[in-house]
Structures are given as C-alpha cells and as structure tokens.
Design an enzyme around this catalytic site. Structure first.
Site, PDB file in Angstrom:
ATOM      1  CE  LYS A 132      99.020  15.148  78.035  1.00 19.57           C
ATOM      2  NZ  LYS A 132      99.244  14.516  76.772  1.00 19.57           N
TER       3      LYS A 132
ATOM      4  CE  LYS B 245      97.084   9.145  80.149  1.00 14.42           C
ATOM      5  NZ  LYS B 245      96.932   8.827  78.775  1.00 14.42           N
TER       6      LYS B 245
ATOM      7  CE  LYS C 153     101.579   7.230  72.788  1.00 14.81           C
ATOM      8  NZ  LYS C 153     100.722   8.231  72.139  1.00 14.81           N
TER       9      LYS C 153
HETATM   10  N1  AQP Z   1      97.446   4.211  80.532  1.00 17.45           N
HETATM   11  C1  AQP Z   1      96.537   3.926  79.620  1.00 17.45           C
HETATM   12  N2  AQP Z   1      95.648   2.928  79.825  1.00 17.45           N
HETATM   13  C2  AQP Z   1      94.727   2.612  78.881  1.00 17.45           C
HETATM   14  N3  AQP Z   1      94.625   3.252  77.695  1.00 17.45           N
HETATM   15  C3  AQP Z   1      95.500   4.261  77.454  1.00 17.45           C
HETATM   16  N4  AQP Z   1      95.669   5.077  76.392  1.00 17.45           N
HETATM   17  C4  AQP Z   1      96.685   5.920  76.667  1.00 17.45           C
HETATM   18  N5  AQP Z   1      97.208   5.686  77.859  1.00 17.45           N
HETATM   19  C5  AQP Z   1      96.488   4.653  78.396  1.00 17.45           C
HETATM   20  C6  AQP Z   1      94.880   5.009  75.181  1.00 17.45           C
HETATM   21  O1  AQP Z   1      95.767   4.795  74.091  1.00 17.45           O
HETATM   22  C7  AQP Z   1      95.214   5.400  72.926  1.00 17.45           C
HETATM   23  C8  AQP Z   1      96.257   6.184  72.205  1.00 17.45           C
HETATM   24  O2  AQP Z   1      96.718   7.219  73.041  1.00 17.45           O
HETATM   25  P1  AQP Z   1      97.342   8.517  72.397  1.00 17.45           P
HETATM   26  O3  AQP Z   1      98.377   8.130  71.431  1.00 17.45           O
HETATM   27  O4  AQP Z   1      96.276   9.386  71.895  1.00 17.45           O
HETATM   28  O5  AQP Z   1      98.067   9.244  73.538  1.00 17.45           O
HETATM   29  P2  AQP Z   1      97.750   9.547  75.011  1.00 17.45           P
HETATM   30  O6  AQP Z   1      96.413   9.190  75.484  1.00 17.45           O
HETATM   31  O7  AQP Z   1      98.098  10.936  75.234  1.00 17.45           O
HETATM   32  O8  AQP Z   1      98.793   8.539  75.578  1.00 17.45           O
HETATM   33  P3  AQP Z   1      99.872   8.728  76.618  1.00 17.45           P
HETATM   34  O9  AQP Z   1     100.623   7.477  76.592  1.00 17.45           O
HETATM   35  O10 AQP Z   1      99.301   9.131  77.914  1.00 17.45           O
HETATM   36  O11 AQP Z   1     100.776   9.904  76.068  1.00 17.45           O
HETATM   37  P4  AQP Z   1     101.260  11.220  76.775  1.00 17.45           P
HETATM   38  O12 AQP Z   1     102.268  10.796  77.748  1.00 17.45           O
HETATM   39  O13 AQP Z   1     101.843  12.005  75.645  1.00 17.45           O
HETATM   40  O14 AQP Z   1     100.065  11.892  77.397  1.00 17.45           O
HETATM   41  C9  AQP Z   1      94.020   6.247  73.389  1.00 17.45           C
HETATM   42  O15 AQP Z   1      92.834   5.554  73.075  1.00 17.45           O
HETATM   43  C10 AQP Z   1      94.194   6.326  74.876  1.00 17.45           C
HETATM   44  O16 AQP Z   1      92.959   6.411  75.548  1.00 17.45           O
END
Ligand code: AQP
Length: 334
Positions: free
Chosen positions: A115, A197, A200
C-alpha cells in the site's frame, strides 16, 4: 447445550463495497463460529481512517457493515457487535503495543509494502495499522481470529507481540490468539485480474462481486471474468489462476470440492461453468440482500451497536487495567 469456552474476535473495515472475498474469507466464518465460541465482531472504523475518508460516507458505511453482520446471520443476542471507536481501549492498548514493537518488523509487513509502494510519504497510520489490529485482538483475550489469508502476517505479529510481552510481564498478561483460515475462500482473487486479490478499493467494478450487487451485475462480472485460452476446466492456481479462482468461489458457495467440480464440468466450456457459478452466487446472496434491506433502515441497528459497545467496553476496560498494572501505569493502584 455445552458451554462456549473459546472467545472469537474479528472485524471488518467500513470502507464500502463489502465483497464475496470478505464474505468467503471472513464473514462466513463469523456466522459458523457462533456455534463454537463467544463471538465479538467489530466494525473497525479507526482502521478505515488510515487513509482519508469522507465523514458522512464513513458513517453510512459503518451502518452498512452493521446491517450486513445481521443480514448474514450473526445473532446480536449472542454475539457482541460494536463499532471500534466506541471503545477507547483499542487506541489505548495500541499505544502500549507500539512501545513494545520494532520498526523493522512493521517494515516487513507485506500489506504496508504494497500500500505504501516504498515511498517516504506513506501515512504513519498505514505503518502502525498492524499494531491497532493486534490491540483489537488482544483487548478481548481472544482465542480465535477468523480472517482471510491476507491477514496471516498480521496475526503472526499479534502472536509475537503477545509472547514478547508475556515473557516480560508474565503469561497472565495476554492470551496468545490463533488465526482461523478456511480451506476454500481464504484468498479470493479479482475476477478481472486473478493475480491480484479481490479488494474493495480496486477501481474496476468488474473486479469484484459486492454482497449488495444486483443480479445482473453479478452475472456480468462472472461472465466477463478472466480465464485462459486452453479451455480445460481444471484447478491449477499457478498455471490457470482465473479458472482456479472461479472453481474456488464455486466450491466455497456450493460446498462441492474443486475436484468434484472438475468432474462435473469435464468436457464442458468456460461459458457453462460461468453460467452455473453466476446462478449459485445469485442464489446465495439473494437472502442476504433481502435481510439487509429489511434491517438497514430499522431502529434496531443503533440499539444493537449501543448494547454491543457497552458489552465490549465491559471486557476491554478490565483488560486495559490489567495491562496498565503490569506496565506500572496510572494511579488506580495507588
Ligand atoms: N480477497 C479476499 N479473499 C478472502 N478474504 C479477504 N478479506 C479481504 N479480502 C479478501 C478478508 O476480509 C476481512 C475484512 O477485510 P477488511 O475489511 O479488513 O479489509 P481488507 O482486507 O483491507 O479488504 P479489502 O477488500 O482488500 O480492502 P482494501 O481494498 O481497502 O484493501 C479480513 O479478514 C480479510 O482478510
């Protein structure tokens, strides 16, 4: 009924677009673990402000996640559902962990490296994010933390910190938690780029399926998903990442193993697999969407979060005081 002895903790950031990766990696486990343990599920809004957020949008996103928690089947009578910033202990414990951590170990976190893209102007919050996450977990004496594969390194850091601090102050300081990862769904990849991956924040809507997407968008994203040109439906994450991702999503939603799915689709084309997968996903998400629509505007939501914050604070205050005592902080014990 047998008494639930393990404590389960996890959270989701209110950053919009909660997708099937979040669901299959984490949220689905949240529901299942209610059978096994006393569950504490947080909406981690302090994590969300690591990068600038519009305040009005953030407030809406917090309520969206709360409504989704209920819509997927988390029972607020049993599980504690609350918003992180309503419990001051998270920030307080995070500082104490900061003082027991090393910049070297934080620099090695792959999420930070991805990031920050190696620049000097990365927000400090991005760097210290894993310490706040460690505080979230340790604050509730959590035994089990259901998360996706991308959080594995952060869980390891949490364990290292707990052991390090226990070695200094005694094993009764922190419970050393364990991550819980599912076999299928722990790492859902982007539909349009199976090397990344599902996330969001990805720009393309076609990269993900959000839990609240309408049915035509779900079908469109799956039918357009990146595959390959050899036409064989076979699970091989290294050489066939797109098809393997679709099989893995299919398996996680249907409960059929990827090996059985390979047999079911032997000799068929990607179009047939995608069409059936779209149907499976639409059917799985339909009840969640319906429940969400009923809950999102209801008065119940605010009450659930208020009650959850009281329950969470009740645990957190005791743990923070215990840890402060170990450090020799404050005047409560004078
Ligand atoms: N692609 C994924 N596959 C499986 N698990 C996932 N998680 C996130 N992406 C995947 C799991 O979802 C939970 C909540 O995630 P978070 O809200 O903490 O945010 P994050 O991991 O930062 O999710 P994103 O979607 O990837 O957001 P951005 O785009 O902002 O970086 C966690 O348990 C995570 O492991």
């Amino acid at each position: 009924m047998t008494e639930k002895t393990i404590r389960v903790f996890s959270g989701v950031q209110p950053t919009g677009n909660i997708h099937i990766g979040n669901y299959l990696g984490a949220l689905k486990q949240f529901v299942a673990l209610q059978e096994e343990g006393k569950c504490i599920y947080c909406i981690v809004d302090l994590h969300a402000v690591t990068l600038p957020k519009d305040p009005a949008e953030l407030r809406e996103n917090i309520l969206d996640v709360a409504a989704l928690y209920l819509a997927i089947g988390i029972d607020p009578k049993d599980a504690t559902i609350f918003v992180q910033s309503d419990v001051p202990g998270h920030a307080e414990l995070s500082w104490l962990l900061t003082c027991c951590s090393y910049t070297g170990e934080l620099s090695r976190m792959t999420q930070f490296k991805d990031k920050s893209r190696g620049g000097d102007s990365a927000p400090t919050g991005l760097f210290t994010y894993p310490l706040l996450m460690a505080a979230d977990i340790l604050l509730y004496d959590s035994d089990v933390v259901p998360v996706g594969q991308d959080q594995k390194q952060h869980i390891e850091l949490t364990r290292d910190l707990a052991v390090r601090i226990n070695n200094r102050f005694g094993d009764d300081t922190f419970v050393v938690p364990e991550g819980r990862f599912l076999k299928e769904g722990a790492r859902v990849m982007a539909l349009d780029d199976p090397a990344a991956k599902m996330s969001k924040s990805a720009e393309s809507e076609m990269s993900r399926i959000s839990l609240l997407d309408d049915e035509s968008k779900i079908k469109k994203a799956i039918m357009r998903a990146t595959t390959d040109s050899d036409g064989e439906i076979r699970y091989d994450a290294e050489n066939k990442p797109g098809v393997s991702n679709l099989l893995s999503i299919y398996s996680a939603f249907s409960g059929r193993s990827t090996a059985l799915l390979e047999k079911d689709y032997a000799g068929q084309g990607y179009g047939a697999l995608k069409k059936d997968l779209a149907e499976v996903v639409v059917l799985a998400l339909r009840p969640i969407r319906r429940q969400y629509d009923d809950i999102r505007g209801s008065q119940e939501l605010a009450l659930v979060l208020k009650d959850g914050a009281e329950r969470a604070n009740g645990i957190a205050e005791g743990v923070v005081q215990r840890v402060k005592d170990k450090f020799g902080l404050g005047t409560k014990r004078l």
